[in-house]
Design an enzyme around this catalytic site. Structure first.
Site, PDB file in Angstrom:
ATOM      1  N   PHE A  67      -9.891   3.215   0.502  1.00  6.80           N
ATOM      2  CA  PHE A  67     -10.135   4.007  -0.695  1.00  6.80           C
ATOM      3  C   PHE A  67      -9.442   3.337  -1.876  1.00  6.80           C
ATOM      4  CE2 PHE A  67      -9.859   7.718  -3.494  1.00  6.80           C
ATOM      5  CZ  PHE A  67     -11.130   8.234  -3.352  1.00  6.80           C
TER       6      PHE A  67
ATOM      7  N   ALA B  85      -5.024   6.313   1.844  1.00  8.17           N
ATOM      8  CA  ALA B  85      -3.559   6.288   1.832  1.00  8.17           C
ATOM      9  C   ALA B  85      -2.962   7.258   2.842  1.00  8.17           C
ATOM     10  CB  ALA B  85      -3.046   6.597   0.430  1.00  8.17           C
TER      11      ALA B  85
ATOM     12  N   GLU C   3      -3.779   7.870   5.756  1.00  4.57           N
ATOM     13  CA  GLU C   3      -3.758   7.299   7.111  1.00  4.57           C
ATOM     14  C   GLU C   3      -2.735   6.180   7.270  1.00  4.57           C
ATOM     15  OE1 GLU C   3      -7.011   9.759   6.511  1.00  4.57           O
ATOM     16  OE2 GLU C   3      -6.738   7.905   5.360  1.00  4.57           O
TER      17      GLU C   3
ATOM     18  N   THR D 217      -3.559   2.875  -3.104  1.00  4.76           N
ATOM     19  CA  THR D 217      -3.535   3.358  -4.474  1.00  4.76           C
ATOM     20  C   THR D 217      -3.935   4.820  -4.488  1.00  4.76           C
ATOM     21  OG1 THR D 217      -4.175   1.166  -5.272  1.00  4.76           O
ATOM     22  CG2 THR D 217      -4.436   2.992  -6.809  1.00  4.76           C
TER      23      THR D 217
ATOM     24  N   ILE E 252      -4.556   7.708  -7.190  1.00  5.91           N
ATOM     25  CA  ILE E 252      -4.735   7.935  -8.622  1.00  5.91           C
ATOM     26  C   ILE E 252      -4.852   9.434  -8.870  1.00  5.91           C
ATOM     27  CG2 ILE E 252      -6.193   7.477 -10.635  1.00  5.91           C
ATOM     28  CD1 ILE E 252      -7.049   4.854  -9.194  1.00  5.91           C
TER      29      ILE E 252
ATOM     30  N   HIS F 298      -4.254  17.672  -5.464  1.00  8.61           N
ATOM     31  CA  HIS F 298      -4.430  16.824  -4.282  1.00  8.61           C
ATOM     32  C   HIS F 298      -3.525  15.585  -4.348  1.00  8.61           C
ATOM     33  CE1 HIS F 298      -6.571  15.081  -0.872  1.00  8.61           C
ATOM     34  NE2 HIS F 298      -6.721  13.958  -1.575  1.00  8.61           N
TER      35      HIS F 298
ATOM     36  N   ARG G  69      -0.758  -2.456 -12.608  1.00  7.70           N
ATOM     37  CA  ARG G  69       0.248  -2.667 -11.568  1.00  7.70           C
ATOM     38  C   ARG G  69      -0.264  -3.551 -10.435  1.00  7.70           C
ATOM     39  NH1 ARG G  69       3.180   2.295  -9.606  1.00  7.70           N
ATOM     40  NH2 ARG G  69       4.871   0.813  -9.363  1.00  7.70           N
TER      41      ARG G  69
END
Length: 157
Positions: free
Chosen positions: A22, A57, A59, A81, A83, A89, A128
């Site tokens: 993702f 993320a 997992e 990542t 966001i 959430h 980043r």
């Protein structure tokens, strides 16, 4: 007085990198930065690097724990990542992931480097991952190399 400091050369080490699919347009850049540092600075052969792709993320902690428990790796780098969106959430995922990874580190005593971006928007994530703020995947790899060497020095006192 003994002072222990890490360095980065670690050619005999085995590294696992767990990467979330993702937001992979960001995570692939983080991954490339990490691999470059491991090979160029750490002088780790690509045969000593294992890459595991996971759905997202959330997992990352489970696979990091399984890899840690295998005792095949000197360090694990978790890349992803998260966001921020319009719901809460983001808070649940980022808090759960960071707490869970920390718990795995303390349980297995294998360094898991937190290379997970938690940003307010896509622009911050892009910055980043190699633009204005450097590549956090590269930084994660440097941290992994240093932790491996610190642990090795402690174990050899």
């Amino acid at each position: 007085m003994k002072i222990i400091k890490g360095d980065f050369l670690s050619p005999e080490s085995y590294i696992a990198i767990v990467v979330a699919r993702f937001n992979d347009f960001i995570n692939k850049v983080l991954l490339n930065g990490a691999i470059e540092i491991l090979e160029r600075i750490g002088q780790i052969s690509n045969k000593n690097i294992t890459i595991v792709w996971v759905p997202g993320a959330y997992e990352l902690p489970l696979i990091s724990q399984i890899l840690s428990n295998s005792k095949k790796y000197n360090a694990i780098i978790a890349l992803g990542t998260i966001i921020k969106g319009n719901t809460s959430h983001f808070n649940y995922v980022s808090n759960s992931v960071s707490t869970s990874i920390n718990n795995v580190i303390l349980k297995t005593e294998i360094p898991i480097i937190f290379g997970i971006l938690t940003t307010n928007n896509i622009e911050q994530a892009i910055n980043r991952a190699g633009c204005k703020s450097g590549n956090k995947g590269s930084e994660a790899a440097l941290n992994a190399l240093e932790m491996i060497n610190i642990i090795n020095k402690i174990n050899n006192i």
